[in-house]
Design a protein around this motif. Sequence first.
Motif, mmCIF file in Angstrom:
data_model
loop_
_atom_site.group_PDB
_atom_site.id
_atom_site.type_symbol
_atom_site.label_atom_id
_atom_site.label_comp_id
_atom_site.label_asym_id
_atom_site.label_seq_id
_atom_site.Cartn_x
_atom_site.Cartn_y
_atom_site.Cartn_z
ATOM 1 N N LEU A 236 -67.806 -7.255 23.614
ATOM 2 C CA LEU A 236 -67.774 -8.559 22.946
ATOM 3 C C LEU A 236 -68.918 -8.705 21.954
ATOM 4 O O LEU A 236 -68.743 -9.238 20.860
ATOM 5 N N ARG A 237 -70.101 -8.226 22.316
ATOM 6 C CA ARG A 237 -71.241 -8.278 21.390
ATOM 7 C C ARG A 237 -70.970 -7.418 20.159
ATOM 8 O O ARG A 237 -71.339 -7.779 19.044
ATOM 9 N N GLY A 238 -70.334 -6.263 20.387
ATOM 10 C CA GLY A 238 -69.983 -5.391 19.270
ATOM 11 C C GLY A 238 -69.025 -6.063 18.291
ATOM 12 O O GLY A 238 -69.017 -5.756 17.105
ATOM 13 N N PHE B 167 -70.244 -11.046 38.710
ATOM 14 C CA PHE B 167 -70.922 -11.617 37.560
ATOM 15 C C PHE B 167 -69.915 -12.206 36.599
ATOM 16 O O PHE B 167 -68.833 -11.662 36.405
ATOM 17 N N ASP B 168 -70.286 -13.343 36.017
ATOM 18 C CA ASP B 168 -69.470 -13.968 34.989
ATOM 19 C C ASP B 168 -69.962 -13.503 33.626
ATOM 20 O O ASP B 168 -71.162 -13.457 33.373
ATOM 21 N N VAL B 169 -69.027 -13.154 32.764
ATOM 22 C CA VAL B 169 -69.328 -12.880 31.367
ATOM 23 C C VAL B 169 -69.092 -14.191 30.643
ATOM 24 O O VAL B 169 -67.967 -14.671 30.571
ATOM 25 N N VAL B 170 -70.165 -14.816 30.161
ATOM 26 C CA VAL B 170 -70.069 -16.124 29.507
ATOM 27 C C VAL B 170 -70.161 -15.915 28.000
ATOM 28 O O VAL B 170 -71.176 -15.442 27.494
ATOM 29 N N VAL B 171 -69.087 -16.251 27.297
ATOM 30 C CA VAL B 171 -69.076 -16.177 25.839
ATOM 31 C C VAL B 171 -69.654 -17.491 25.329
ATOM 32 O O VAL B 171 -69.070 -18.556 25.520
ATOM 33 N N THR B 172 -70.831 -17.415 24.712
ATOM 34 C CA THR B 172 -71.520 -18.622 24.247
ATOM 35 C C THR B 172 -71.110 -19.025 22.841
ATOM 36 O O THR B 172 -71.133 -20.200 22.503
ATOM 37 N N ARG B 173 -70.765 -18.031 22.019
ATOM 38 C CA ARG B 173 -70.288 -18.319 20.655
ATOM 39 C C ARG B 173 -69.375 -17.176 20.234
ATOM 40 O O ARG B 173 -69.511 -16.050 20.705
ATOM 41 N N VAL B 174 -68.459 -17.478 19.338
ATOM 42 C CA VAL B 174 -67.484 -16.480 18.912
ATOM 43 C C VAL B 174 -68.027 -15.596 17.804
ATOM 44 O O VAL B 174 -67.785 -14.413 17.778
ATOM 45 N N GLY B 175 -68.781 -16.136 16.884
ATOM 46 C CA GLY B 175 -69.308 -15.353 15.772
ATOM 47 C C GLY B 175 -68.427 -15.475 14.541
ATOM 48 O O GLY B 175 -67.449 -16.227 14.520
ATOM 49 N N GLU B 176 -68.773 -14.716 13.523
ATOM 50 C CA GLU B 176 -68.068 -14.824 12.249
ATOM 51 C C GLU B 176 -66.714 -14.124 12.257
ATOM 52 O O GLU B 176 -65.762 -14.603 11.654
ATOM 53 N N VAL C 173 -63.193 -10.504 18.014
ATOM 54 C CA VAL C 173 -63.409 -11.009 19.378
ATOM 55 C C VAL C 173 -62.060 -11.197 20.075
ATOM 56 O O VAL C 173 -61.892 -10.836 21.238
ATOM 57 N N TYR C 174 -61.082 -11.736 19.368
ATOM 58 C CA TYR C 174 -59.736 -11.910 19.943
ATOM 59 C C TYR C 174 -59.155 -10.556 20.362
ATOM 60 O O TYR C 174 -58.558 -10.446 21.427
ATOM 61 N N ARG C 175 -59.345 -9.533 19.518
ATOM 62 C CA ARG C 175 -58.823 -8.200 19.846
ATOM 63 C C ARG C 175 -59.452 -7.657 21.126
ATOM 64 O O ARG C 175 -58.764 -7.077 21.964
#
Length: 117
Positions: free
Chosen positions: A62-64, A7-16, A21-23
């Motif tokens: 990533l969602r967290g 499965f691919d984990v697709v990051v659709t947006r980075v968020g605020e 997210v970088y960490r």
Amino acid sequence: MSEEPQFDVVVTRVGEDRMAVYRVLRVRFRLSIWSAKLLMDAAPVAVEPSFLSDARRTAARLRGAGAGVELTCRPCGRAAPDEGEPLDPGPCAAAGWDWCPASTAEPQVLWWYPDSE
């Protein structure tokens, strides 16, 4: 039966909170901060493919951190549900699989064989 589809984990947006997210990307994929920034600037982007259980853990992290994330089955391209009902029922395009973790929570097991009459 062949190996479980990836499965691919697709990051659709980075968020605020981009740094959070970088960490997560740095810890999970051992990326430099520069590589993580380049990856997120390319969003929507698929990060490293993995099996469903690993992909769900990565997506949860990533969602967290505030990122928008989708999981897709690599062979058939269907979205995998996080929990609960399947989003797209049907067989997987992966060789040797008549079910796909993207379409069902559990494989369908036939414990008896109907009469051929």
